[in-house]
Structures are given as C-alpha cells and as structure tokens.
Scaffold this active site. Structure first.
Site, short mmCIF file in Angstrom:
data_model
loop_
_atom_site.label_atom_id
_atom_site.label_comp_id
_atom_site.label_asym_id
_atom_site.label_seq_id
_atom_site.Cartn_x
_atom_site.Cartn_y
_atom_site.Cartn_z
N GLU A 158 82.59 -6.50 62.17
CA GLU A 158 82.36 -7.34 60.98
C GLU A 158 81.51 -8.57 61.25
O GLU A 158 81.88 -9.68 60.86
CB GLU A 158 83.71 -7.76 60.37
CG GLU A 158 84.56 -6.57 59.96
CD GLU A 158 85.88 -6.96 59.29
OE1 GLU A 158 86.22 -8.16 59.26
OE2 GLU A 158 86.57 -6.05 58.80
N ASN A 201 81.23 -1.85 64.24
CA ASN A 201 82.11 -1.44 63.14
C ASN A 201 82.05 -2.47 62.00
O ASN A 201 82.06 -3.68 62.26
CB ASN A 201 83.55 -1.36 63.68
CG ASN A 201 84.54 -0.68 62.76
OD1 ASN A 201 84.30 0.44 62.31
ND2 ASN A 201 85.66 -1.33 62.47
N HIS A 237 87.16 1.32 53.40
CA HIS A 237 88.31 0.91 52.58
C HIS A 237 87.86 0.96 51.12
O HIS A 237 87.04 0.13 50.71
CB HIS A 237 88.75 -0.51 52.94
CG HIS A 237 89.26 -0.65 54.34
ND1 HIS A 237 90.44 -0.07 54.75
CD2 HIS A 237 88.76 -1.28 55.42
CE1 HIS A 237 90.64 -0.36 56.02
NE2 HIS A 237 89.64 -1.09 56.46
N GLU A 266 88.35 3.49 59.30
CA GLU A 266 89.56 2.85 58.73
C GLU A 266 89.79 3.33 57.30
O GLU A 266 90.15 2.56 56.41
CB GLU A 266 89.39 1.31 58.73
CG GLU A 266 89.12 0.75 60.11
CD GLU A 266 89.00 -0.77 60.14
OE1 GLU A 266 89.41 -1.43 59.17
OE2 GLU A 266 88.49 -1.30 61.14
N ASP A 268 90.86 4.39 53.82
CA ASP A 268 91.95 4.45 52.86
C ASP A 268 91.35 4.32 51.47
O ASP A 268 90.30 3.69 51.29
CB ASP A 268 93.09 3.44 53.12
CG ASP A 268 92.65 2.01 53.31
OD1 ASP A 268 91.51 1.65 52.96
OD2 ASP A 268 93.49 1.22 53.81
C1 XIL Z 1 94.26 -5.16 59.27
C2 XIL Z 1 95.63 -4.61 59.59
O1 XIL Z 1 95.76 -3.35 58.97
C3 XIL Z 1 96.69 -5.57 59.12
O2 XIL Z 1 97.97 -5.14 59.58
C4 XIL Z 1 96.41 -6.98 59.63
O3 XIL Z 1 97.34 -7.86 59.07
C5 XIL Z 1 95.02 -7.41 59.26
O4 XIL Z 1 94.10 -6.46 59.77
N1 XIL Z 1 89.22 -4.41 58.97
C6 XIL Z 1 89.60 -4.19 60.26
C7 XIL Z 1 91.03 -4.01 60.60
O5 XIL Z 1 88.73 -4.00 61.13
O6 XIL Z 1 91.35 -4.51 61.87
C8 XIL Z 1 91.92 -4.67 59.58
O7 XIL Z 1 93.27 -4.33 59.87
C9 XIL Z 1 91.54 -4.20 58.19
C10 XIL Z 1 90.12 -4.59 57.86
#
Ligand code: XIL
Length: 448
Positions: A158, A201, A237, A266, A268
């Site tokens: 990020e 990422n 996401h 990641e 969802d």
């Molecule tokens: C999130 C986790 O899922 C949570 O449990 C934590 O509180 C915050 O981080 N981008 C990422 C992940 O790269 O590491 C993040 O994970 C979600 C967004």
C-alpha cells in the site's frame, strides 16, 4: 536456541512435512474436490488469511485444513507483531501459523514487511539514516527467520495513494527516504531469501485506474532496470462501493505482460446469495484467464471472523457451512462437489438455508424477517420453522403460508417457492411480545 539453529530446524521440518502431505493427497483422488484440490487442477493455489488465535477451534482448523492449500498470517507477521521494539523480534504467533501450515503441506505467503499501518511508533520517530537501517534490519530479521519457508513475500504494501493522482502515500518511509525506499526494500529482500517470490501488494488497483497505472509504471521501471520483483498482489476487497471491476482480467493481464506473476491476495466480497456468488465467479474466471495469475487468497475462513464481519464477505458462514459463493468458486475452478453434500453444485439435491433478522422493534412487539436462500441447485419449494417463545403470538405474516402446532409455526411459500441456485426470497411476520422480548428459534430449512 540461536537464530541459526532455529532456522535450520524450521527448514528441515518443512521438507519432511511437505513430502508426507504429497503422499496423503495421492490417496484421496476419489473424494469430492475442495477449493485447494480444484485450484491445483488448474495449476493454482487457493489460500486464506489465518489468525493464530483461532487455530485451536476445531471447526476452524478442520475447514482450513480440508479446503485451503496456502495461508497468509492475517496480522502475525506485521511489524507491530514481530518487532514491537527496535531489534527485539517476536515470532511466536507467526511461528504457530507457519508450523500449522507446514504440518498440512500448505504454502505460506509472508505479509508484510514494509507498510505504513500496524507500524510501531518507534519506527516513525527515527531520522532518515536510522530508519533506512531499521527497515533493512526488519526485512533481514523476518526473512532470515523464515528463510526457505515462504512462497511469496509482500515486501511493500500500500505505498500509493488512492484517488486520481497516482502519487505515493505519505508514510515514514516515503517521507524520510523518498521514492527509492521501495526499490531498496526489494533489493534487501532478494538478498535475504533468494528463494522467495517478492511481491508489491495494494488495494483499489484491481481495475485499470490512476492508482494501478502508477503501480504499473513502477513495476515496468523495476523490470527495465533489473530491480528484483516477481509478483504483484491485488488485494481485491470488494463491496457495493468498490465492485469487481469489469476490466479486472485486462488489468491482471497487463501486469503479467510486464513479466511478473500476479496473485489475488486478500479477496473478500460483501454480500450474500446468488449476487455474491456471481461476483466470486467473475474473480476466479479472471484469474484463470491469465496464465501468470498463480493463485488466490480469500481474507479469512469464516464470515464470523472477517475484518468486515457485517458484510459476510467470505465463502463459509459463521457455522462453517458452505455458502452459494463457495459452490460458485468450486464450480468456476472446475471442481465437482460431494454428492453427499447438499448445496454443492451438480449434486442434484435441492437445499436451502434460513437466516433470521429482527427488522423492527417497539415496546409491545417486533417484526421478524426470515431469508430463504437456495443451495447449489434450483428449488421449487421450501419449508422453514419458527419456534416462538411461549408468551409471544404472531399477529401478521406476509410472503409465506403458516401452519401452527403449539408455538411452532411452519412456513411454506405463498407465491415465492421457485428459486434459482443461490437465489433468495423471504417471509416476514409481526409478533406481539406479551412481556417476552426473546428471539424466535429458526429451524433447518428444507427444499424440494
Ligand atoms: C487487516 C486485518 O484483517 C485486521 O484484522 C487488522 O485489524 C487490520 O488489517 N490490507 C491489508 C491487510 O494488507 O493487512 C489488512 O488486514 C486489510 C487491508
């Protein structure tokens, strides 16, 4: 135990366990597919984020072990967890996940080395020269500990801003070391563990847009100058404000064409039923259409532990039941369900689930709504039971036909019996509390 001995022990154990897992897999060729086995049939991995503190829950571990071929520690490898104060490394929780994964023959994605978030405050208070040293020490500390055990590392996470500018995001690294911190992190990472794939990422980079263009330009520049980078992770996401982009495949492909692997890291998707299932299908199909899309990771095993729990964004519900989205993913991966497992695609068995919410509430009564969702097959009718607390009585019911036995109300469709696979309908009712505010119990949904 010295660091070196721990490292050798970890690597030697990993080799033995992986061999055992291969043998086990060879014996189960007749069984129904799982996400991991179906993805393997397509030359891909299918992973999930894992939290160490849930590994002791039997259903969680059973679902994880059965379905997934890769894990990403959800928080346990982040800077705040692994180096809470300078030079003091703590690997306990991350080791538990890595050990568990190795005992099951799963790959491990390392997440993440350099990120502005979940960063202890001591890092932000360093001057530029100290910060550079601390960043490289952190990379070497983690990658050294897990040398030879991590499939892919998210080296930098990020680093770009949202919005139209394509600018870098402000962080201690960016602000004090400038654009070059990313390149430096990748060079340090390559030397620390030459066997690991090194990924950049990010999120909101899933479609073609100003942010993904900026990442694209960086990767292109790295490739042209020989800066070591092997993969780009797309967090993915999704929800109604950030839907699966229509040019997702095209975007993955243009990165792959730069000579890097792409991974969905990641995933969802908030929602439920057939709409959520259809979105998951789009994602899986996009990855399978890009030969360098080497695998997918969903950001959690079950809705109940999702970081976006109210959005029910994952493949298993809070009871570890397979959702329509699970069936859609399995099907898109070319897997076949278990004929004995209602809800799996192609099993020929009509099935449904019933979920309850209280939609209105006042002192003397409430409205309840039961949502009926078909499983992996179309259905022509459904039956759900609602057991009311003894004092309560139903004064109205809509979109269903009730039959009563004591305080148990059996509800069948009025006009809404026919549902496509994964589709939803529902019925509603008004209850007089008569002094009891307790919730009704919803029985198992049956379908024909
Ligand atoms: C999130 C986790 O899922 C949570 O449990 C934590 O509180 C915050 O981080 N981008 C990422 C992940 O790269 O590491 C993040 O994970 C979600 C967004």
């Amino acid at each position: 135990m010295s660091m070196t001995v721990r490292r050798l022990t970890r690597a030697a154990t990993a080799g033995l366990v992986a061999a055992a897992a291969l043998t086990a897999a060879a014996h189960s060729a007749e069984a129904a597919d799982t996400l991991g086995s179906a993805a393997a049939g397509q030359g891909r991995y299918f992973g999930t984020a894992v939290a160490a503190n849930h590994l002791g829950e039997a259903d969680y571990a059973a679902t994880l072990d059965r379905e997934f071929s890769s894990v990403t520690p959800e928080n346990e490898m982040k800077w705040d967890a692994t180096e809470p104060s300078r030079g003091t490394f703590s690997f306990g929780s991350a080791d538990r996940i890595v050990d568990h994964a190795q005992s099951q023959g799963m790959d491990v994605r390392g997440h993440t080395l350099v990120w502005h978030s979940q960063l202890p405050s001591w890092v932000g208070s360093l001057g530029a020269s100290d910060l550079r040293t601390a960043m490289n020490d952190h990379i070497n500390g983690l990658m050294g500990h897990y040398k030879g055990e991590i499939h892919s590392w998210d080296v930098v996470n990020e680093a770009f801003q949202d919005g139209g500018s394509g600018a870098r995001r402000s962080s201690p690294f960016q602000d004090k070391l400038g654009n070059g911190f990313i390149e430096e992190a990748f060079r340090t990472a390559r030397a620390a563990d030459p066997a690991a794939k090194l990924c950049y990422n990010d999120y909101n980079t899933d479609g073609v847009n100003a942010k993904s263009n900026a990442v694209y330009d960086m990767v292109k520049d790295f490739k042209s100058r020989g800066v070591p980078i092997d993969c780009v992770g797309f967090q993915s996401h999704f929800n109604s404000n950030s839907p699966v982009p229509s040019d997702y495949r095209q975007n993955l492909q243009r990165f792959a064409d730069l000579g890097v692997d792409v991974q969905i890291t990641e995933l969802d998707i908030e929602g439920s039923g057939s709409a959520q299932a259809a979105d998951y299908t789009k994602v899986v199909e996009a990855c399978l259409a890009v030969s360098r899309c080497t695998g997918m990771t969903v950001w959690g095993v079950t809705d109940k532990y999702s970081w976006r729990s109210s959005g029910t964004p994952l493949l298993f519900d809070g009871n570890y039941s397979e959702k329509p989205a699970y069936d859609a993913v399995l099907s898109a991966l070319g897997g076949s369900g278990d004929p004995g497992d209602p809800g799996d695609p192609g099993d020929g068995t009509p099935s449904c689930t019933a979920t309850y919410t209280r939609t209105a509430d006042w002192s003397s009564g409430y409205n309840g709504q039961v949502t009926i969702t078909a499983g992996g097959e179309p259905i022509s009718s459904w039956t759900a039971t609602v057991t009311l607390p003894a004092q309560q009585s139903v004064s109205a019911l809509w979109n269903g036909t009730p039959a009563w036995s004591g305080n148990v109300m059996t509800v069948r469709p009025s006009w809404n019996g026919t549902l496509a696979a994964g589709a939803s309908t529902g019925f509603g009712f008004t209850v007089a509390k008569n002094g009891s505010d307790a919730a009704p119990a919803i029985g198992t949904c049956t379908a024909s």
